[in-house]
Structure formats: structure tokens, C-alpha cells
Design an enzyme around this catalytic site. Structure first.
Site, mmCIF file in Angstrom:
data_model
loop_
_atom_site.group_PDB
_atom_site.id
_atom_site.type_symbol
_atom_site.label_atom_id
_atom_site.label_comp_id
_atom_site.label_asym_id
_atom_site.label_seq_id
_atom_site.Cartn_x
_atom_site.Cartn_y
_atom_site.Cartn_z
ATOM 1 N N SER A 206 1.432 3.888 9.160
ATOM 2 C CA SER A 206 1.392 4.647 7.913
ATOM 3 C C SER A 206 2.286 5.873 8.027
ATOM 4 O O SER A 206 2.083 6.726 8.899
ATOM 5 C CB SER A 206 -0.030 5.100 7.608
ATOM 6 O OG SER A 206 0.014 6.062 6.567
ATOM 7 N N HIS B 264 3.672 1.145 6.020
ATOM 8 C CA HIS B 264 2.542 1.362 5.107
ATOM 9 C C HIS B 264 2.774 2.690 4.388
ATOM 10 O O HIS B 264 2.962 3.732 5.014
ATOM 11 C CB HIS B 264 1.229 1.375 5.887
ATOM 12 C CG HIS B 264 0.012 1.460 5.016
ATOM 13 N ND1 HIS B 264 -0.476 0.376 4.325
ATOM 14 C CD2 HIS B 264 -0.799 2.498 4.719
ATOM 15 C CE1 HIS B 264 -1.548 0.744 3.635
ATOM 16 N NE2 HIS B 264 -1.772 2.036 3.849
ATOM 17 N N MET C 277 -0.884 9.002 -3.123
ATOM 18 C CA MET C 277 -2.149 9.625 -3.575
ATOM 19 C C MET C 277 -1.875 10.579 -4.726
ATOM 20 O O MET C 277 -0.884 11.313 -4.708
ATOM 21 C CB MET C 277 -2.769 10.426 -2.429
ATOM 22 C CG MET C 277 -3.012 9.617 -1.180
ATOM 23 S SD MET C 277 -3.713 10.655 0.090
ATOM 24 C CE MET C 277 -3.787 9.481 1.447
ATOM 25 N N HIS D 181 0.400 1.312 -0.795
ATOM 26 C CA HIS D 181 -1.046 1.446 -1.038
ATOM 27 C C HIS D 181 -1.231 2.542 -2.084
ATOM 28 O O HIS D 181 -1.089 3.725 -1.773
ATOM 29 C CB HIS D 181 -1.715 1.804 0.301
ATOM 30 C CG HIS D 181 -3.186 2.034 0.219
ATOM 31 N ND1 HIS D 181 -3.896 2.610 1.262
ATOM 32 C CD2 HIS D 181 -4.095 1.783 -0.760
ATOM 33 C CE1 HIS D 181 -5.161 2.701 0.931
ATOM 34 N NE2 HIS D 181 -5.321 2.213 -0.293
ATOM 35 N N MET E 142 -10.841 -0.655 3.352
ATOM 36 C CA MET E 142 -10.724 0.725 3.833
ATOM 37 C C MET E 142 -11.810 0.971 4.873
ATOM 38 O O MET E 142 -12.991 0.749 4.613
ATOM 39 C CB MET E 142 -10.891 1.722 2.681
ATOM 40 C CG MET E 142 -9.729 1.809 1.726
ATOM 41 S SD MET E 142 -8.134 2.222 2.469
ATOM 42 C CE MET E 142 -8.473 3.773 3.293
ATOM 43 N N GLY F 27 -5.213 11.040 6.490
ATOM 44 C CA GLY F 27 -5.001 10.378 7.768
ATOM 45 C C GLY F 27 -5.900 11.034 8.813
ATOM 46 O O GLY F 27 -6.498 12.093 8.568
#
Ligand code: DX5
Ligand code: ZN
Length: 229
Positions: A11, A36, A40, A69, A140, A147
């Protein structure tokens, strides 16, 4: 003996954004399979990460598929835009979609793989009626937003249940797990039935990120020594 090797998706949320190209190059040259990309919006999750300019930077430089994502409300507003910016996989949250079936097919129409993510409190049984439509299910294993959080072990039986649900229907979507994953728990996650591991801090917070990717990739292969706790 596993049929397909599992995939590793570092990520980039854990990257140093002052030097993003260095992180992109590092992942390009590692054994990682996907990037990834955690988007948000400060609404669906309590944090704002990044948006289109970072996608553009990734599109220019990344040599591996972009696994996007979307932790945003109303993701249908941006599906085509993310696809145009090079997303190969677009995952939306079950909890953020009023018309999930419509959004999944909207993603597929762009040519991207379509994924659905579920939060730790969302039971996998709620996916029964969308299972045949998706290419990927993201479980999830932390509450989305940040993170570096601690893995929620209740995710393990959820992965097992999900894999079972898929097998019973002869479906083989990717089962991706995201949050708090590292060499200490990855083997259990894979044994439960996952085949894509997201790792942020465990990879990019390490002294030798490529070695951690290699370790995660080697799980289950010949000569691998278990590190599970
Ligand atoms: C959390 C994100 C994760 C996160 C993973 O909301 O979806 O992808 O970046 O980071 P780690 O591996 O550090 O938990
Ligand atoms: Zn994520």
C-alpha cells in the site's frame, strides 16, 4: 499444494509522499504484484489520503497493475475517472454503496476488475447476492482509514467462511485482505483462503522493504519456514 501463487500488493499509503517516485521505483523492482492505492475522502473514513494527482504520478511510472481501494462515499461518481487514470482493479465498499450491483457493473463496463470491500463489522453473508458479479472481495482486517493499525484476528474466520461460500458456488474471485498484515500473520491469512495480501507499514516501514515483499511472497513455497504467531 496451492493452485495459484498469492499476490502481494504494497500500500502506497505508507510511502514518503515527498519522494513518491522512490517508492514507486522500489515496488517496481520488487517481487510485488500490484500497487495498492488507498483513496480516502474524510467522510466514509475519518482520514483524507490523496486523489487524482497521485494516481497520475502512479500511472506515469508504475509498471505493475494499480489496485485502487476507494474508501469514499458515493464511489460511482469517480469510477470512470479512476479507470482513465490507469486503475486495473477498482474496489468499492459495501457500506458506501446504495446500489452496489449497479456500481459493480459500472466498474466492469470500464474494463477494470470490480471489487467489493467489507469492514470488520460487516458479515460476509451479506455478500451472497453479489458474489457471482465481483472479481475481487476485499476483507478489511482493520477499520479503514489509517495505515499501521493492529490486525483484527476475527477476520480469519471471515476469510474461511468467504472462501467456503465461493467454493460452494464454484466461484473463484480474488480474496484480498487488508490491514495489519506482515510476516507474523500472513501465513494464517493465506491458509484461511486469501490470495491477495495488502501490506503497508510492514513493507514500506521496514529497513529493507524488498526483503519483506520477498518473505511474504515466499510463504507456502518450498523451504519456507513458518513465522506465524
Ligand atoms: C487502511 C488501508 C490499508 C492500509 C494498510 O484503511 O485500506 O490499505 O494502508 O496499511 P497497513 O498494512 O500498515 O495496515
Ligand atoms: Zn486498502
Amino acid at each position: 499444494m496451492k493452485k495459484f501463487p498469492h499476490l502481494i500488493a504494497p500500500s502506497i499509503l505508507s510511502a514518503d509522499f515527498g519522494n513518491l517516485n522512490a517508492t514507486i521505483d522500489l515496488i517496481n523492482s520488487s517481487q510485488a504484484d500490484w500497487f495498492h492505492v488507498d483513496v480516502m475522502d474524510g467522510m466514509f473514513v475519518p482520514n483524507i489520503s490523496f486523489g487524482f494527482p497521485v494516481m497520475e504520478a502512479l500511472q506515469r511510472r508504475a509498471t505493475k497493475p494499480l489496485d485502487v481501494h476507494l474508501m469514499i462515499e458515493g464511489p460511482e461518481r469517480y469510477v470512470e475517472k479512476f479507470r482513465a487514470l490507469g486503475a486495473h482493479v477498482i474496489t468499492v465498499h459495501y457500506e458506501a454503496c446504495r446500489h452496489l450491483h449497479r456500481v459493480i457493473h459500472q466498474i466492469k463496463e470500464t474494463g477494470a476488475l470490480a471489487g467489493v470491500a467489507i469492514n470488520p463489522h460487516t458479515p460476509v453473508s451479506l455478500l451472497t447476492d453479489i458474489l457471482a458479479d465481483v472479481d475481487l472481495i476485499l476483507v478489511m482486517s482493520v477499520n479503514p482509514g489509517f495505515g499501521g493499525q493492529k490486525f483484527i484476528y476475527q477476520s480469519i474466520p471471515k476469510i474461511t467462511e468467504l472462501r467456503q461460500m465461493c467454493m460452494e458456488r464454484n466461484l473463484f474471485p480474488f480474496i484480498e485482505v487488508d490491514g495489519g498484515i506482515g510476516p507474523h500473520n500472513a501465513e494464517r491469512v493465506l491458509q484461511a483462503g486469501a490470495n491477495v495480501l495488502v501490506a503497508g507499514n510492514a513493507v514500506l516501514g521496514a529497513d529493507d522493504p524488498k526483503a519483506v515483499v520477498q518473505t511474504l511472497k515466499a510463504i507456502g513455497q518450498e523451504g519456507f519456514k513458518s513465522m506465524s504467531v
